[in-house]
Design a protein around this motif. Structure first.
Motif, PDB file in Angstrom:
ATOM      1  N   SER A  88      22.966 -73.015  -2.246  1.00 29.73           N
ATOM      2  CA  SER A  88      22.321 -72.422  -1.058  1.00 29.73           C
ATOM      3  C   SER A  88      22.182 -73.447   0.066  1.00 29.73           C
ATOM      4  N   GLY A  89      21.834 -74.691  -0.271  1.00 29.08           N
ATOM      5  CA  GLY A  89      21.677 -75.768   0.707  1.00 29.08           C
ATOM      6  C   GLY A  89      20.578 -75.538   1.708  1.00 29.08           C
ATOM      7  N   ALA A  90      19.750 -74.546   1.471  1.00 29.94           N
ATOM      8  CA  ALA A  90      18.717 -74.184   2.439  1.00 29.94           C
ATOM      9  C   ALA A  90      17.682 -75.294   2.588  1.00 29.94           C
ATOM     10  N   GLY A  91      17.430 -75.735   3.820  1.00 34.79           N
ATOM     11  CA  GLY A  91      16.396 -76.709   4.146  1.00 34.79           C
ATOM     12  C   GLY A  91      16.625 -78.085   3.586  1.00 34.79           C
ATOM     13  N   MET A  92      17.854 -78.426   3.238  1.00 38.56           N
ATOM     14  CA  MET A  92      18.138 -79.722   2.618  1.00 38.56           C
ATOM     15  C   MET A  92      18.977 -80.574   3.560  1.00 38.56           C
ATOM     16  N   THR A  93      18.635 -81.867   3.581  1.00 41.98           N
ATOM     17  CA  THR A  93      19.375 -82.826   4.395  1.00 41.98           C
ATOM     18  C   THR A  93      20.613 -83.248   3.624  1.00 41.98           C
ATOM     19  N   PRO A  94      21.585 -83.838   4.329  1.00 43.92           N
ATOM     20  CA  PRO A  94      22.774 -84.343   3.610  1.00 43.92           C
ATOM     21  C   PRO A  94      22.405 -85.303   2.477  1.00 43.92           C
ATOM     22  N   LYS A  95      21.374 -86.108   2.710  1.00 40.41           N
ATOM     23  CA  LYS A  95      20.947 -87.044   1.661  1.00 40.41           C
ATOM     24  C   LYS A  95      20.413 -86.289   0.453  1.00 40.41           C
ATOM     25  N   ASP A  96      19.641 -85.212   0.752  1.00 36.81           N
ATOM     26  CA  ASP A  96      19.093 -84.400  -0.344  1.00 36.81           C
ATOM     27  C   ASP A  96      20.220 -83.751  -1.136  1.00 36.81           C
ATOM     28  N   LEU A  97      21.226 -83.271  -0.419  1.00 40.77           N
ATOM     29  CA  LEU A  97      22.360 -82.629  -1.090  1.00 40.77           C
ATOM     30  C   LEU A  97      23.123 -83.625  -1.964  1.00 40.77           C
ATOM     31  N   GLU A  98      23.270 -84.854  -1.453  1.00 41.38           N
ATOM     32  CA  GLU A  98      23.967 -85.890  -2.221  1.00 41.38           C
ATOM     33  C   GLU A  98      23.207 -86.220  -3.508  1.00 41.38           C
ATOM     34  N   ASN A  99      21.887 -86.370  -3.341  1.00 42.58           N
ATOM     35  CA  ASN A  99      21.054 -86.685  -4.528  1.00 42.58           C
ATOM     36  C   ASN A  99      21.109 -85.548  -5.540  1.00 42.58           C
ATOM     37  N   LEU A 100      21.111 -84.327  -5.033  1.00 41.44           N
ATOM     38  CA  LEU A 100      21.134 -83.178  -5.929  1.00 41.44           C
ATOM     39  C   LEU A 100      22.474 -83.078  -6.664  1.00 41.44           C
ATOM     40  N   GLN A 101      23.553 -83.418  -5.971  1.00 43.80           N
ATOM     41  CA  GLN A 101      24.871 -83.437  -6.605  1.00 43.80           C
ATOM     42  C   GLN A 101      24.922 -84.456  -7.745  1.00 43.80           C
ATOM     43  N   HIS A 102      24.334 -85.628  -7.515  1.00 43.54           N
ATOM     44  CA  HIS A 102      24.271 -86.654  -8.557  1.00 43.54           C
ATOM     45  C   HIS A 102      23.462 -86.160  -9.762  1.00 43.54           C
ATOM     46  N   GLU A 103      22.361 -85.480  -9.461  1.00 43.71           N
ATOM     47  CA  GLU A 103      21.508 -84.982 -10.550  1.00 43.71           C
ATOM     48  C   GLU A 103      22.236 -83.918 -11.364  1.00 43.71           C
ATOM     49  N   VAL A 104      22.973 -83.033 -10.669  1.00 47.01           N
ATOM     50  CA  VAL A 104      23.736 -81.991 -11.367  1.00 47.01           C
ATOM     51  C   VAL A 104      24.786 -82.621 -12.282  1.00 47.01           C
ATOM     52  N   ALA A 105      25.458 -83.668 -11.742  1.00 53.58           N
ATOM     53  CA  ALA A 105      26.466 -84.351 -12.557  1.00 53.58           C
ATOM     54  C   ALA A 105      25.817 -85.042 -13.752  1.00 53.58           C
ATOM     55  N   SER A 106      24.649 -85.663 -13.518  1.00 52.25           N
ATOM     56  CA  SER A 106      23.937 -86.336 -14.612  1.00 52.25           C
ATOM     57  C   SER A 106      23.498 -85.338 -15.675  1.00 52.25           C
ATOM     58  N   LEU A 107      23.025 -84.171 -15.223  1.00 51.43           N
ATOM     59  CA  LEU A 107      22.591 -83.137 -16.165  1.00 51.43           C
ATOM     60  C   LEU A 107      23.768 -82.602 -16.974  1.00 51.43           C
TER      61      LEU A 107
END
Length: 247
Positions: A88-107
Motif C-alpha cells: 500500500s505504501g500509504a503514509g510511508m517515506t522512502p526510508k520507511d519503505l526501505e526498512n520495511l523491505q529489509h524486514e520482509v526479507a529478514s522475515l
C-alpha cells in the motif's frame, strides 16, 4: 518300641505316599514354565520400558513440532502484514519503505529457517512413531508368549495339585491305621532324615541309606522279636522286615 509286623509294613505304604508327595512338591517347584515365565516377564518389562521411552519421545516431539509450527505461523502472519503495508505504501517515506523491505526479507529468511526446523522435528517424530509401532508389536508378542506359558504352567499345577490331593487323602487313611506312637516316631525320623522315616530291609541292605548290614547287625535283627521296632545302625531309620529281607 513294639508294633505289630502288619503295622510296621504299613509304614512302607505310608513312606511310599510321602515320597510321592515330596516328588510332587519338587515337580511343582521345578516346572520349566516357572523359569520360562520369569525370563519372558523380564523381556516384557524391558520392552515396556523401551515403549514408554519411545512414547515419551513421540509426545515430546509432538509438542516441539506444535511450538515450531506456531513460530512459523507467527512469522508468516507478521510477514503478510508487512507485505500488505509495503504494497500500500500509504503514509510511508522512502526510508520507511526501505526498512520495511529489509524486514520482509529478514522475515522470509526467518520463516525458511523455522520451516527447516519443523521438517527436522517431523522426521524425528516420524522415527519415534515407527519405534512406538514396532515396540508395541514386540510387547504384544512377548505378552502372548507369557500368557501361553502361564496357561501351560497353570494346567500343569492343576494336574499336580489334583494328584497331591488324592495322595494326601490316601496318606490320611494309611496314617490312621498306624499306631500313634509308631507314627510319631516315623514322622520325627522322616523330618530329620530328608523325608525318609522308614525303609525296607531288602537282601540284608537298608533301602534308606543303601548300606548292607554287617553280620553283627544282621544277627541283632534276626534275634529281635517280630513286633520289635528295629532301627538301622547306619541311618537310624525304622528298618522294616519283610520276607525278602534275607534274614
Amino acid at each position: 518300641m513294639n508294633a505289630a509286623p502288619a503295622d510296621q509294613i504299613r509304614l512302607l505304604d505310608l513312606q511310599a505316599l510321602d515320597t510321592r508327595l515330596g516328588q510332587l512338591a519338587h515337580k511343582r517347584r521345578s516346572l520349566p514354565e516357572h523359569a520360562e515365565i520369569q525370563a519372558l516377564e523380564g523381556d516384557l518389562a524391558q520392552h515396556r520400558d523401551l515403549l514408554v521411552a519411545a512414547q515419551t519421545e513421540e509426545s515430546d516431539t509432538a509438542r516441539e513440532q506444535a511450538k515450531a509450527e506456531q513460530d512459523v505461523d507467527q512469522v508468516r502472519k507478521r510477514a503478510a502484514r508487512d507485505q500488505q503495508r509495503l504494497d500500500s505504501g500509504a503514509g510511508m517515506t522512502p526510508k520507511d519503505l526501505e526498512n520495511l523491505q529489509h524486514e520482509v526479507a529478514s522475515l522470509a529468511k526467518r520463516q525458511g529457517d523455522l520451516e527447516d526446523v519443523v521438517l527436522e522435528i517431523m522426521e524425528r517424530r516420524e522415527a519415534a512413531q515407527e519405534r512406538v509401532t514396532e515396540l508395541t508389536s514386540r510387547v504384544e508378542a512377548v505378552q502372548g508368549k507369557v500368557d501361553a506359558a502361564v496357561a501351560r504352567r497353570d494346567e500343569a499345577l492343576a494336574e499336580i495339585d489334583a494328584e497331591a490331593a488324592k495322595v494326601t487323602k490316601e496318606r490320611g487313611i494309611v496314617a490312621d491305621s498306624v499306631p500313634a506312637d509308631l507314627l510319631k516316631l516315623y514322622d520325627k525320623l522322616r523330618e530329620k532324615e530328608g523325608g525318609v522315616g522308614a525303609a525296607r530291609l531288602y537282601q540284608r541292605r537298608c533301602e534308606g541309606c543303601r548300606l548292607e548290614l554287617n553280620i553283627t547287625e544282621l544277627n541283632e535283627v534276626r534275634s529281635a522279636a517280630a513286633d520289635a521296632v528295629v532301627r538301622c545302625e547306619n541311618c537310624r531309620r525304622i528298618l522294616v522286615r519283610t520276607p525278602e529281607s534275607g534274614l
